[in-house]
Design a protein around this motif. Sequence first.
Motif, PDB file in Angstrom:
ATOM      1  N   ILE A   1       0.752  -1.317   0.080  1.00  0.00           N
ATOM      2  CA  ILE A   1       0.056   0.048  -0.073  1.00  0.00           C
ATOM      3  C   ILE A   1       0.986   1.392   0.119  1.00  0.00           C
ATOM      4  O   ILE A   1       1.975   1.386   0.553  1.00  0.00           O
ATOM      5  CB  ILE A   1      -0.817   0.162   1.412  1.00  0.00           C
ATOM      6  CG1 ILE A   1      -1.809  -1.196   1.405  1.00  0.00           C
ATOM      7  CG2 ILE A   1      -1.710   1.283   1.229  1.00  0.00           C
ATOM      8  CD1 ILE A   1      -2.706  -1.236   2.542  1.00  0.00           C
ATOM      9  N   GLY A   2       0.532   2.227  -0.885  1.00  0.00           N
ATOM     10  CA  GLY A   2       1.398   3.367  -0.722  1.00  0.00           C
ATOM     11  C   GLY A   2       0.467   4.540  -1.199  1.00  0.00           C
ATOM     12  O   GLY A   2      -0.421   4.537  -1.510  1.00  0.00           O
ATOM     13  N   ASP A   3       0.960   5.677  -1.476  1.00  0.00           N
ATOM     14  CA  ASP A   3       0.412   6.872  -2.119  1.00  0.00           C
ATOM     15  C   ASP A   3       1.270   7.698  -2.743  1.00  0.00           C
ATOM     16  O   ASP A   3       2.414   7.441  -3.060  1.00  0.00           O
ATOM     17  CB  ASP A   3      -0.348   7.671  -0.828  1.00  0.00           C
ATOM     18  CG  ASP A   3       0.838   8.301   0.255  1.00  0.00           C
ATOM     19  OD1 ASP A   3       1.985   8.147   0.123  1.00  0.00           O
ATOM     20  OD2 ASP A   3       0.353   8.567   1.184  1.00  0.00           O
ATOM     21  N   GLN A   4       0.821   8.993  -3.281  1.00  0.00           N
ATOM     22  CA  GLN A   4       1.516  10.113  -3.818  1.00  0.00           C
ATOM     23  C   GLN A   4       2.877  10.479  -3.546  1.00  0.00           C
ATOM     24  O   GLN A   4       3.821  10.779  -3.910  1.00  0.00           O
ATOM     25  CB  GLN A   4       0.733  10.811  -4.473  1.00  0.00           C
ATOM     26  CG  GLN A   4      -0.643  10.853  -5.348  1.00  0.00           C
ATOM     27  CD  GLN A   4      -0.100   9.936  -6.678  1.00  0.00           C
ATOM     28  OE1 GLN A   4       0.863  10.386  -7.178  1.00  0.00           O
ATOM     29  NE2 GLN A   4      -0.566   8.736  -6.902  1.00  0.00           N
ATOM     30  N   LYS A   5       3.081  10.122  -1.886  1.00  0.00           N
ATOM     31  CA  LYS A   5       4.134  10.837  -1.331  1.00  0.00           C
ATOM     32  C   LYS A   5       5.044   9.703  -0.909  1.00  0.00           C
ATOM     33  O   LYS A   5       6.274   9.865  -0.571  1.00  0.00           O
ATOM     34  CB  LYS A   5       3.647  11.441  -0.115  1.00  0.00           C
ATOM     35  CG  LYS A   5       2.886  12.531  -0.254  1.00  0.00           C
ATOM     36  CD  LYS A   5       2.564  13.288   1.228  1.00  0.00           C
ATOM     37  CE  LYS A   5       1.642  14.559   0.949  1.00  0.00           C
ATOM     38  NZ  LYS A   5       1.381  15.083   2.487  1.00  0.00           N
ATOM     39  N   THR A   6       4.673   8.514  -1.480  1.00  0.00           N
ATOM     40  CA  THR A   6       5.814   7.415  -1.375  1.00  0.00           C
ATOM     41  C   THR A   6       6.735   7.497  -2.459  1.00  0.00           C
ATOM     42  O   THR A   6       6.703   7.710  -3.700  1.00  0.00           O
ATOM     43  CB  THR A   6       4.999   6.002  -1.640  1.00  0.00           C
ATOM     44  OG1 THR A   6       3.829   5.922  -0.582  1.00  0.00           O
ATOM     45  CG2 THR A   6       6.085   4.927  -1.151  1.00  0.00           C
TER      46      THR A   6
ATOM     47  N   TYR B   1      13.803   2.530 -10.460  1.00  0.00           N
ATOM     48  CA  TYR B   1      13.378   1.521 -11.638  1.00  0.00           C
ATOM     49  C   TYR B   1      11.932   0.899 -11.473  1.00  0.00           C
ATOM     50  O   TYR B   1      11.754  -0.087 -12.124  1.00  0.00           O
ATOM     51  CB  TYR B   1      14.271   0.538 -11.535  1.00  0.00           C
ATOM     52  CG  TYR B   1      14.669  -0.105 -10.387  1.00  0.00           C
ATOM     53  CD1 TYR B   1      13.998  -0.992  -9.634  1.00  0.00           C
ATOM     54  CD2 TYR B   1      15.981   0.208  -9.539  1.00  0.00           C
ATOM     55  CE1 TYR B   1      14.271  -1.426  -8.367  1.00  0.00           C
ATOM     56  CE2 TYR B   1      16.254  -0.123  -8.415  1.00  0.00           C
ATOM     57  CZ  TYR B   1      15.527  -0.800  -7.545  1.00  0.00           C
ATOM     58  OH  TYR B   1      15.764  -1.184  -6.428  1.00  0.00           O
ATOM     59  N   LEU B   2      11.280   1.537 -10.538  1.00  0.00           N
ATOM     60  CA  LEU B   2       9.839   1.106 -10.285  1.00  0.00           C
ATOM     61  C   LEU B   2       8.808   1.994 -10.559  1.00  0.00           C
ATOM     62  O   LEU B   2       9.062   3.249 -10.433  1.00  0.00           O
ATOM     63  CB  LEU B   2       9.686   0.458  -8.727  1.00  0.00           C
ATOM     64  CG  LEU B   2      10.622  -0.635  -8.273  1.00  0.00           C
ATOM     65  CD1 LEU B   2      10.568  -0.885  -6.853  1.00  0.00           C
ATOM     66  CD2 LEU B   2      10.164  -1.937  -9.105  1.00  0.00           C
ATOM     67  N   LYS B   3       7.606   1.604 -10.717  1.00  0.00           N
ATOM     68  CA  LYS B   3       6.766   2.372 -11.125  1.00  0.00           C
ATOM     69  C   LYS B   3       5.449   2.367 -10.237  1.00  0.00           C
ATOM     70  O   LYS B   3       5.209   1.385  -9.473  1.00  0.00           O
ATOM     71  CB  LYS B   3       5.674   1.862 -12.325  1.00  0.00           C
ATOM     72  CG  LYS B   3       4.790   2.669 -13.101  1.00  0.00           C
ATOM     73  CD  LYS B   3       4.115   2.015 -14.333  1.00  0.00           C
ATOM     74  CE  LYS B   3       3.237   1.165 -13.954  1.00  0.00           C
ATOM     75  NZ  LYS B   3       2.225   0.512 -14.970  1.00  0.00           N
ATOM     76  N   ARG B   4       4.770   3.573  -9.714  1.00  0.00           N
ATOM     77  CA  ARG B   4       3.922   3.742  -8.943  1.00  0.00           C
ATOM     78  C   ARG B   4       2.576   2.850  -9.419  1.00  0.00           C
ATOM     79  O   ARG B   4       1.868   3.471 -10.310  1.00  0.00           O
ATOM     80  CB  ARG B   4       3.513   5.092  -8.723  1.00  0.00           C
ATOM     81  CG  ARG B   4       2.586   5.445  -7.342  1.00  0.00           C
ATOM     82  CD  ARG B   4       2.510   6.970  -7.287  1.00  0.00           C
ATOM     83  NE  ARG B   4       3.737   7.506  -7.190  1.00  0.00           N
ATOM     84  CZ  ARG B   4       4.662   7.760  -6.150  1.00  0.00           C
ATOM     85  NH1 ARG B   4       4.376   7.394  -4.910  1.00  0.00           N
ATOM     86  NH2 ARG B   4       5.582   8.451  -6.477  1.00  0.00           N
ATOM     87  N   PRO B   5       2.160   1.962  -8.471  1.00  0.00           N
ATOM     88  CA  PRO B   5       0.884   1.279  -8.933  1.00  0.00           C
ATOM     89  C   PRO B   5      -0.360   2.223  -9.266  1.00  0.00           C
ATOM     90  O   PRO B   5      -0.618   3.217  -8.479  1.00  0.00           O
ATOM     91  CB  PRO B   5       0.593   0.521  -7.811  1.00  0.00           C
ATOM     92  CG  PRO B   5       1.800   0.129  -7.252  1.00  0.00           C
ATOM     93  CD  PRO B   5       2.622   1.503  -7.221  1.00  0.00           C
ATOM     94  N   ASP B   6      -1.191   2.051 -10.096  1.00  0.00           N
ATOM     95  CA  ASP B   6      -2.269   2.748 -10.417  1.00  0.00           C
ATOM     96  C   ASP B   6      -3.252   2.773  -9.117  1.00  0.00           C
ATOM     97  O   ASP B   6      -3.958   3.894  -8.827  1.00  0.00           O
ATOM     98  CB  ASP B   6      -2.998   2.284 -11.660  1.00  0.00           C
ATOM     99  CG  ASP B   6      -2.378   2.324 -12.862  1.00  0.00           C
ATOM    100  OD1 ASP B   6      -1.180   3.340 -12.900  1.00  0.00           O
ATOM    101  OD2 ASP B   6      -2.716   1.573 -13.864  1.00  0.00           O
ATOM    102  N   SER B   7      -3.162   2.028  -8.355  1.00  0.00           N
ATOM    103  CA  SER B   7      -4.294   1.570  -7.224  1.00  0.00           C
ATOM    104  C   SER B   7      -3.975   2.657  -5.847  1.00  0.00           C
ATOM    105  O   SER B   7      -4.530   2.743  -5.184  1.00  0.00           O
ATOM    106  CB  SER B   7      -4.299   0.064  -6.591  1.00  0.00           C
ATOM    107  OG  SER B   7      -2.876  -0.284  -6.401  1.00  0.00           O
ATOM    108  N   TRP B   8      -2.515   3.274  -6.026  1.00  0.00           N
ATOM    109  CA  TRP B   8      -1.845   3.909  -5.038  1.00  0.00           C
ATOM    110  C   TRP B   8      -2.622   5.352  -5.338  1.00  0.00           C
ATOM    111  O   TRP B   8      -2.458   5.996  -6.284  1.00  0.00           O
ATOM    112  CB  TRP B   8      -0.377   4.034  -4.979  1.00  0.00           C
ATOM    113  CG  TRP B   8       0.167   2.860  -4.306  1.00  0.00           C
ATOM    114  CD1 TRP B   8      -0.387   1.777  -4.357  1.00  0.00           C
ATOM    115  CD2 TRP B   8       1.672   2.761  -3.963  1.00  0.00           C
ATOM    116  NE1 TRP B   8       0.481   0.834  -3.993  1.00  0.00           N
ATOM    117  CE2 TRP B   8       1.667   1.328  -3.573  1.00  0.00           C
ATOM    118  CE3 TRP B   8       2.780   3.770  -3.944  1.00  0.00           C
ATOM    119  CZ2 TRP B   8       2.976   0.966  -3.272  1.00  0.00           C
ATOM    120  CZ3 TRP B   8       3.771   3.205  -3.685  1.00  0.00           C
ATOM    121  CH2 TRP B   8       4.002   1.987  -3.292  1.00  0.00           C
ATOM    122  N   LYS B   9      -3.320   5.960  -4.429  1.00  0.00           N
ATOM    123  CA  LYS B   9      -3.946   7.297  -4.373  1.00  0.00           C
ATOM    124  C   LYS B   9      -3.068   8.293  -3.781  1.00  0.00           C
ATOM    125  O   LYS B   9      -2.360   7.895  -3.002  1.00  0.00           O
ATOM    126  CB  LYS B   9      -5.494   7.214  -3.819  1.00  0.00           C
ATOM    127  CG  LYS B   9      -6.516   6.161  -4.549  1.00  0.00           C
ATOM    128  CD  LYS B   9      -7.813   6.095  -3.799  1.00  0.00           C
ATOM    129  CE  LYS B   9      -8.532   5.175  -4.593  1.00  0.00           C
ATOM    130  NZ  LYS B   9     -10.004   5.303  -3.622  1.00  0.00           N
TER     131      LYS B   9
END
Length: 270
Positions: free
Chosen positions: A252-257, A262-270
């Motif tokens: 679980i993460g958010d826009q501040k994580t 080399y990694l992409k922020r998951p679409d499910s992270w708000k």
Amino acid sequence: MYKQPLDPHLMDDLIIDCQSCSGICCIALYFSKIDGFPQDKKAGVPCLHLCQDGLCAIHSELTKRRLTGCIQYDCLGAGQIVTQSLYPKTMWQDHPDQKEQLFSDFVKVFQLQQIRWYLLQCTCLNGMEDLLSDLTQLLMEIESAFINQECLKNCSLSNMHQRANIILKEVSRRFSHQWSERPKKPMFSKKLDHQQFIETDFTMSLLIGSDFKKSQLTRVNFLGADLRQVDFSGADLYECLFLTQGQINAAIGDQKTKLPPYLKRPDSWK
């Protein structure tokens, strides 16, 4: 920790691309409903939502349906390698005599891609000059295995694992405080938020449901750690070691994580 400048295309061949695949993972693998998949499914049996074109009929509804198994899964690009390079223009439905070998090759390519992911991460790190020769040689051999089916057949997975493990153990020793090969104790739902972790070794740790909100994690080793439902909201993971996209998808993460480059922020992270 990282060499500069970083190659923005280093991991391109390990990014999942379902449009260039034929839905192999939705057929070849065993699924369990309790793990967040639509059904209990045996390996070799197509998912009931798999379309003839190899795409998912409910892909846009995965989050709404809470199908976490599908959301978290990442083949590291193995699907498109099998579909585009090893079995070009081959849909498993059209070649039933080849499907068992195709599915077996998919699993082998996925395991090779896992090794490749970790080795490529090592090439990004400072202080690895003495390991570069072995890293480069092993990466070249893995990439050569994807040329055709015969090359893949002649590639020894156990040999690749053994040689890669030697490198990963050495890198782990250099970057992780009190690095150990011993199995880690489970840390289910631990409250670890607003803390600072420096060179901590979480290799193979069970961290399911733990809370790392707004924590600073520097040179922390997550090799093989189970990060399902771990909360990294507001946490700094930029200099973490051996994180994969699948681990991040499961967390679980958010826009501040802050994620490694080399990694992409998951679409499910708000």
